[in-house]
Design a protein around this motif. Structure first.
Motif, PDB file in Angstrom:
ATOM      1  N   TYR A   1      13.087   8.877   6.222  1.00  0.00           N
ATOM      2  CA  TYR A   1      12.303   8.351   5.062  1.00  0.00           C
ATOM      3  C   TYR A   1      11.413   7.031   5.555  1.00  0.00           C
ATOM      4  O   TYR A   1      11.754   6.669   6.661  1.00  0.00           O
ATOM      5  CB  TYR A   1      13.358   7.830   4.051  1.00  0.00           C
TER       6      TYR A   1
ATOM      7  N   GLN B   1       3.013   0.170  -0.203  1.00  0.00           N
ATOM      8  CA  GLN B   1       3.011   1.563  -0.298  1.00  0.00           C
ATOM      9  C   GLN B   1       4.216   2.152   0.229  1.00  0.00           C
ATOM     10  O   GLN B   1       4.812   3.264  -0.454  1.00  0.00           O
ATOM     11  CB  GLN B   1       2.046   2.089   0.626  1.00  0.00           C
ATOM     12  N   ARG B   2       4.826   1.790   1.302  1.00  0.00           N
ATOM     13  CA  ARG B   2       6.095   2.250   1.969  1.00  0.00           C
ATOM     14  C   ARG B   2       7.321   2.121   0.814  1.00  0.00           C
ATOM     15  O   ARG B   2       8.142   2.704   0.627  1.00  0.00           O
ATOM     16  CB  ARG B   2       6.425   1.423   3.229  1.00  0.00           C
TER      17      ARG B   2
ATOM     18  N   ARG C   1      10.548   6.201  -4.451  1.00  0.00           N
ATOM     19  CA  ARG C   1      10.470   7.469  -4.879  1.00  0.00           C
ATOM     20  C   ARG C   1      11.313   8.361  -4.295  1.00  0.00           C
ATOM     21  O   ARG C   1      12.392   9.333  -4.997  1.00  0.00           O
ATOM     22  CB  ARG C   1       8.983   8.266  -4.631  1.00  0.00           C
TER      23      ARG C   1
ATOM     24  N   GLU D   1       6.950   4.434  -1.753  1.00  0.00           N
ATOM     25  CA  GLU D   1       7.458   5.794  -1.431  1.00  0.00           C
ATOM     26  C   GLU D   1       9.157   5.726  -1.307  1.00  0.00           C
ATOM     27  O   GLU D   1       9.760   6.673  -1.473  1.00  0.00           O
ATOM     28  CB  GLU D   1       7.130   6.225   0.072  1.00  0.00           C
TER      29      GLU D   1
END
Length: 280
Positions: free
Chosen positions: A211, A254-255, A261, A258
């Motif tokens: 991840y 942004q990481r 998510r 993610e």
């Protein structure tokens, strides 16, 4: 040469660059030194970062080696920066410790986005868990972690509480820090704080595979004033560090998006926390 000179990693990289220029032109130390007017000993010391490389000497090498101007100018800027860093270290004019300051930023922020890899996020840690995690061998660090937790808990009852979004892998729940009793209390505390409307806790399950930001914990802080940019806080047992470059903080944002998510939702995460607590 500065007394007791110790090359930084940047200066060592500069030395490798200078050696690379010479090797590309298939020149020996003696041949290159004769062309530029240096002794072979001086050139060797520059290439091996045994002494700092002066900007004027790098310019001379760039000219003699016919290196493209933009390329040698970039190395000159690196050398100038390295010298500035060393002078600041020698004069000790900057005495600012992000690890000591971090609790202040937590208190001032409006949103805390936290990704941990091994431990429960600091703001949610109980005293027994914190002490066990630090092994009681660093009272200063333990006190600082306590200040971070208190900064968050102080804000929790505010009219406009500090919002915390936390993501961590399932392994954090399975690592029995401080023994079963301490760990169970910590997990129950996680369940309790997760019910607060300003708190979001998500767990990345073991089956998720690789991840984003795997193995690289970070905390991203946002603030109410437009003039205060987001700040990323990174910490090891050696030191804490702030990252303030907008491009880098955006990468972390942004990481984190993610990670959220990929992670389980808050409800499923709560069930997983309860399951881990029940097993203790």
């Amino acid at each position: 040469m500065p007394k007791d000179f110790r090359a930084t990693t940047l200066e060592r990289a500069i030395g490798r660059q200078l050696a690379g220029w010479r090797h590309e032109r298939e020149l020996s130390l003696t041949e290159a030194g004769q062309r530029v007017g240096f002794s072979s000993a001086k050139l060797s010391m520059m290439e091996n970062a045994v002494q700092p490389s002066a900007a004027v000497d790098i310019m001379a090498l760039g000219y003699v080696y016919k290196v493209p101007i933009a390329e040698w100018q970039a190395v000159v800027l690196q050398a100038q920066h390295a010298e500035q860093v060393r002078m600041r270290a020698l004069t000790n004019t900057i005495n600012f410790d992000p690890a000591a300051d971090f609790a202040n930023l937590v208190f001032e922020s409006t949103l805390l986005r936290v990704f941990t890899t091994d431990l429960v996020p600091t703001v949610f840690q109980l005293p027994g868990y914190t002490q066990a995690a630090s092994q009681s061998d660093d009272p200063v660090r333990t006190a600082r972690l306590t200040m971070v937790r208190e900064a968050w808990s102080t804000r929790l009852g505010d009219k406009d509480p500090l919002a915390v979004q936390a993501v961590f892998p399932e392994a954090v729940l399975r690592q029995v820090v401080g023994g079963p009793r301490v760990m169970k209390a910590q997990l129950l505390h996680l369940m309790e704080v997760s019910e607060h409307p300003a708190v979001s806790i998500q767990v990345v399950p073991r089956g998720a595979g690789a991840y984003p930001a795997m193995g690289s914990p970070f905390t991203l802080l946002s603030f109410p004033h437009r003039q205060h940019n987001d700040v990323v806080y990174l910490e090891t047992f050696i030191k804490g560090e702030y990252v303030e470059d907008p491009g880098l903080t955006e990468q972390c944002a942004q990481r984190f998006a993610e990670l959220r998510r990929i992670a389980l939702g808050t409800g499923e995460s709560l069930e997983l926390i309860a399951e881990a607590a029940a097993e203790l």
